[in-house]
Scaffold this active site. Sequence first.
Site: not given
Length: 264
Positions: A20, A156, A158, A88
């Site tokens: 990313g 997200y 979790a 990332n």
Amino acid sequence: MENNLDYNTELQGKIALVTGGTKGIGKAIAESLSQAGATVIITARNLPKDVNKAHNFIAADLSQTEIITKLANEITEKFGRIDILINNMGANTLPGGGFSTLTDEHWDEALQVNLLSSVRLDRALLPNMLAQKAGVIIHVSSTSGMFPLWEATMAYSAAKAALNAYSKSLASEVSQHGVRVITVSPGLNKTEAMSAFLEDLANKAGITMEEMTQNLMARVGGIPLGRMAEPEETAALVRFLVSPRASYITGANYAIDGGNFPVV
């Protein structure tokens, strides 16, 4: 003691992979590691027009197991090894509204992007790090993994919480073999993804972006520094953690949140 370390060359000779790495925090990290002398490889699904030509770009959708295997093989063939791995990749693009809005497909997407892609990439690249008895892995998590917002980040959060636990476990396993594993948990960062997230929330609430930004900062308990982070500030922490200056740090989770996290 005199410090003769040149911070501009402290990563000279190191090969780093930043997933990313074409925008937001990932882009800032890639730039920072490059400035410290590292050879930087970046991945993303698509090549942007403004990518730094000094970085080595490899297109890869890391939610697919076979692509991760192909990526690891290509890196080994072209560069021989990886010394620094910055996991990332991650995204919070799922619908808000709590448990009733999230389908099995939503949950699977959250886990694939925010947890399992890192697990698989570690599994592909760790053997060489262990063989050379050296390496650093950074998992970029989120303070959402410790401070979930049910109405906006349930799946997200979790997935990031699971990433935190996995990262700690991996550090306990491999640190004795010379590989350090560290988690970095950013708070609110001024990125394109954050802007899109805030714009979506603002449109749904019928308020301005500025109002939604203030609402979100209040919802997470306030930020003592009074602003979001610049991606370069998060990147500076990562650059330190992968450097020789942080050689005794492993297994830790660093929140970089402007003082937001509400516990000691």
